[in-house]
Design a protein around this motif. Structure first.
Motif, PDB file in Angstrom:
ATOM      1  N   VAL A  75       8.022  -0.551  -5.622  1.00  0.00           N
ATOM      2  CA  VAL A  75       7.615  -1.519  -4.603  1.00  0.00           C
ATOM      3  C   VAL A  75       6.345  -2.240  -5.058  1.00  0.00           C
ATOM      4  O   VAL A  75       5.660  -1.803  -5.983  1.00  0.00           O
ATOM      5  N   VAL A  76       6.051  -3.342  -4.399  1.00  0.00           N
ATOM      6  CA  VAL A  76       4.772  -4.008  -4.631  1.00  0.00           C
ATOM      7  C   VAL A  76       3.656  -3.071  -4.171  1.00  0.00           C
ATOM      8  O   VAL A  76       3.894  -2.165  -3.350  1.00  0.00           O
ATOM      9  N   PRO A  77       2.428  -3.218  -4.673  1.00  0.00           N
ATOM     10  CA  PRO A  77       1.337  -2.309  -4.274  1.00  0.00           C
ATOM     11  C   PRO A  77       1.192  -2.259  -2.754  1.00  0.00           C
ATOM     12  O   PRO A  77       0.891  -3.262  -2.119  1.00  0.00           O
ATOM     13  N   SER A  78       1.417  -1.069  -2.171  1.00  0.00           N
ATOM     14  CA  SER A  78       1.426  -0.956  -0.711  1.00  0.00           C
ATOM     15  C   SER A  78       1.250   0.473  -0.237  1.00  0.00           C
ATOM     16  O   SER A  78       1.646   0.801   0.880  1.00  0.00           O
ATOM     17  N   TYR A  79       0.658   1.337  -1.065  1.00  0.00           N
ATOM     18  CA  TYR A  79       0.598   2.758  -0.736  1.00  0.00           C
ATOM     19  C   TYR A  79      -0.120   3.016   0.585  1.00  0.00           C
ATOM     20  O   TYR A  79       0.255   3.903   1.349  1.00  0.00           O
ATOM     21  N   LEU A  80      -1.164   2.243   0.866  1.00  0.00           N
ATOM     22  CA  LEU A  80      -1.937   2.455   2.092  1.00  0.00           C
ATOM     23  C   LEU A  80      -1.378   1.707   3.292  1.00  0.00           C
ATOM     24  O   LEU A  80      -1.907   1.812   4.395  1.00  0.00           O
ATOM     25  N   GLY A  81      -0.306   0.915   3.083  1.00  0.00           N
ATOM     26  CA  GLY A  81       0.318   0.194   4.191  1.00  0.00           C
ATOM     27  C   GLY A  81       0.213  -1.310   4.073  1.00  0.00           C
ATOM     28  O   GLY A  81       1.230  -2.006   3.963  1.00  0.00           O
ATOM     29  N   SER A  97       2.230   1.117   8.977  1.00  0.00           N
ATOM     30  CA  SER A  97       1.017   1.781   9.427  1.00  0.00           C
ATOM     31  C   SER A  97       1.147   3.271   9.173  1.00  0.00           C
ATOM     32  O   SER A  97       2.156   3.886   9.532  1.00  0.00           O
ATOM     33  N   LYS A  98       0.134   3.860   8.563  1.00  0.00           N
ATOM     34  CA  LYS A  98       0.174   5.298   8.320  1.00  0.00           C
ATOM     35  C   LYS A  98       0.095   6.095   9.618  1.00  0.00           C
ATOM     36  O   LYS A  98       0.363   7.297   9.630  1.00  0.00           O
ATOM     37  N   ASP A  99      -0.275   5.434  10.712  1.00  0.00           N
ATOM     38  CA  ASP A  99      -0.343   6.108  12.012  1.00  0.00           C
ATOM     39  C   ASP A  99       0.982   6.049  12.768  1.00  0.00           C
ATOM     40  O   ASP A  99       1.121   6.642  13.833  1.00  0.00           O
ATOM     41  N   ASN A 100       1.953   5.320  12.229  1.00  0.00           N
ATOM     42  CA  ASN A 100       3.239   5.131  12.911  1.00  0.00           C
ATOM     43  C   ASN A 100       4.366   5.565  11.975  1.00  0.00           C
ATOM     44  O   ASN A 100       4.669   4.891  10.994  1.00  0.00           O
ATOM     45  N   VAL A 108     -16.763  17.380   2.321  1.00  0.00           N
ATOM     46  CA  VAL A 108     -16.476  15.979   2.016  1.00  0.00           C
ATOM     47  C   VAL A 108     -14.973  15.794   1.837  1.00  0.00           C
ATOM     48  O   VAL A 108     -14.328  16.526   1.079  1.00  0.00           O
ATOM     49  N   PHE A 109     -14.409  14.814   2.555  1.00  0.00           N
ATOM     50  CA  PHE A 109     -12.993  14.475   2.430  1.00  0.00           C
ATOM     51  C   PHE A 109     -12.895  13.090   1.794  1.00  0.00           C
ATOM     52  O   PHE A 109     -13.370  12.102   2.364  1.00  0.00           O
ATOM     53  N   VAL A 110     -12.259  13.028   0.626  1.00  0.00           N
ATOM     54  CA  VAL A 110     -12.089  11.764  -0.090  1.00  0.00           C
ATOM     55  C   VAL A 110     -10.612  11.402  -0.081  1.00  0.00           C
ATOM     56  O   VAL A 110      -9.782  12.154  -0.614  1.00  0.00           O
ATOM     57  N   GLY A 111     -10.263  10.281   0.527  1.00  0.00           N
ATOM     58  CA  GLY A 111      -8.867   9.866   0.537  1.00  0.00           C
ATOM     59  C   GLY A 111      -8.462   9.260   1.861  1.00  0.00           C
ATOM     60  O   GLY A 111      -9.297   8.858   2.674  1.00  0.00           O
ATOM     61  N   ALA A 112      -7.159   9.191   2.087  1.00  0.00           N
ATOM     62  CA  ALA A 112      -6.604   8.622   3.323  1.00  0.00           C
ATOM     63  C   ALA A 112      -5.269   9.291   3.588  1.00  0.00           C
ATOM     64  O   ALA A 112      -4.727   9.999   2.733  1.00  0.00           O
ATOM     65  N   GLY A 113      -4.741   9.068   4.790  1.00  0.00           N
ATOM     66  CA  GLY A 113      -3.456   9.663   5.124  1.00  0.00           C
ATOM     67  C   GLY A 113      -3.206   9.684   6.622  1.00  0.00           C
ATOM     68  O   GLY A 113      -4.033   9.201   7.418  1.00  0.00           O
TER      69      GLY A 113
END
Length: 442
Positions: free
Chosen positions: A55-61, A91-94, A293-298
């Protein structure tokens, strides 16, 4: 797709004497599995002509505007031909917002596959769940090599589904999960080779099939890896490490770091409650204040942030994903690194973040099931302290052990042993060579 682009694919696939390997990879940017696939593709160029459909760059949504104009994009990245498929944002929340993203990638990847000629091998990855594997079956059925034989299918399993979904109660719909199991077993049966990344995952694969008939797919165990030349130990006084700490007000802190996907499969919502028991201002014996420390997203990042704010956990810091070039500095800023999985993940998934921790020569605070691949690596090298998921008292006890031994030679020795083992057995070159050898034997 224009005639010009179709001609480009055809011509480039014919201008080489190397066997042609097509890889289906949902992501080819940022995510840990995507980095593995990228390393693998670039590392096997001596043996194969390689194309990747992703896919095109879209890992974070979100997706940048430049990737919203066409259905397909073509580029060459370090010798690998990359075909990118436009997909909707999510959306990573949905949870449901991911469905159109995954389905459109699936069908557009199927369509563009028809335009690529002379494929000798097809490799598919177990992401997205089930559909990633089925893309490989489609490639095997529809593509032929120059000698007219159907392409050989290699199925790389990073995560088993529906087992992973069931382990974290992501879905309780047995109709859906039973269908998923049926389809993924079908992919395994269609595969000429199934590659897994852990000894416990091999066991899971074999348990799917009849022990009486012994009709197991052909399998190979090849560990994931880290590029030990990109991630390596740095001094605490390194200017870029110090700059990272200054940026996030972490100077002179003793840092427990979690780096990676802040998602469903790590039990972080319960582990944050263990962290709450260590009050802000807690200090190590060498006088440093303890920070988590938390580094990242999800998907659960916002839930963790809300919990931290509600309970005023001033010793917890959240930091965005770091660029690949800066990962070496963030990893080296940590004194101890978490490597965790939720209960039930043994034999289902293998947290690749462990390899980066070992590469940086850091001790590991493991919350992992006995017999899981990464826990075995940690225990074999005595590279950290481990306990079972759900043993929250033991987690707290291990945290205190690290606090009490901060600055000691034993912490340094833990990290050094992990690094030494990685240099011998878990490097990119070692694993990539194994992939090429296994594929060429088919």
């Amino acid at each position: 797709m224009s005639d010009k682009n179709e001609q480009r694919i055809d011509n480039e696939n014919l201008n080489t004497s190397k066997p042609h390997l097509l890889i289906y990879a949902h992501y080819y940017d940022l995510a840990s599995t995507a980095q593995i696939i990228r390393d693998l593709a670039e590392g096997m160029l001596e043996s194969f002509r390689i194309s990747v459909i992703c896919v095109v760059p879209s890992y974070l949504g979100p997706i940048e505007e430049k990737w919203k104009k066409k259905k397909y994009y073509f580029e060459t990245i370090n010798g690998v031909e990359v075909i990118r498929v436009r997909v909707p944002e999510f959306s990573k929340d949905n949870k449901l917002s991911r469905v159109p993203n995954i389905l459109i990638y699936f069908f557009r990847a199927m369509w563009i596959t028809k335009k690529i000629k002379n494929i000798d091998y097809v490799m598919s990855v177990s992401q997205p769940p089930i559909l990633g594997g089925l893309l490989g079956v489609w490639g095997k059925w529809t593509k032929k090599s120059t000698n007219g034989q159907h392409a050989k299918l290699i199925y790389q399993i990073q995560d088993f589904n529906p087992e992973q979904i069931l382990a974290v109660n992501y879905s309780k719909n047995r109709l859906i999960t039973n269908l998923m199991m049926l389809l993924d077993k079908f992919t395994c049966k269609q595969s000429d080779l199934v590659i897994t990344v852990g000894r416990d995952l091999i066991e899971t694969l074999n348990n799917r099939f009849s022990k009486k008939t012994k009709q197991f797919p052909k399998t190979a165990l090849i560990n994931n890896w880290i590029d030990e030349k990109e991630i390596y130990p740095l001094s605490y006084s390194n200017e870029r490490v110090l700059a990272f700490k200054r940026k996030y007000q972490l100077e002179d802190k003793f840092i427990f770091m979690y780096s990676g996907n802040i998602g469903l499969y790590y039990d972080l919502e319960n582990l944050i409650k263990v962290i709450e028991k260590l009050k802000p201002g807690t200090k190590t014996k060498d006088g440093r204040e303890v920070s988590f420390v938390f580094v990242g997203a999800g998907t659960i990042l916002n839930a963790l942030k809300e919990y931290v704010n509600q309970h005023q956990l001033d010793n917890v810091v959240f930091i965005p994903y770091q660029d690949k070039a800066d990962l070496i500095y963030s990893l080296n800023a940590g004194d101890v690194h978490w490597c965790v999985s939720a209960k039930g993940i043994k034999g289902v998934s293998c947290p690749s973040k462990a390899y980066g921790i070992m590469a940086a020569s850091k001790p590991i605070l493991g919350v992992l099931e006995s017999g899981s691949e990464v826990r075995c690596l940690i225990e074999d090298t005595r590279g950290g302290l481990c306990c079972e998921p759900g043993e929250y008292d033991k987690v707290e006890e291990n945290i205190h052990w690290f606090i009490d031994n901060a600055g000691s030679s034993e912490l340094k020795a833990m990290g050094s042993r992990g690094r030494e083992n990685l240099e011998k057995n878990l490097t990119r070159n070692v694993s990539v060579r194994k992939y090429a050898e296994e594929i060429l034997k088919l």
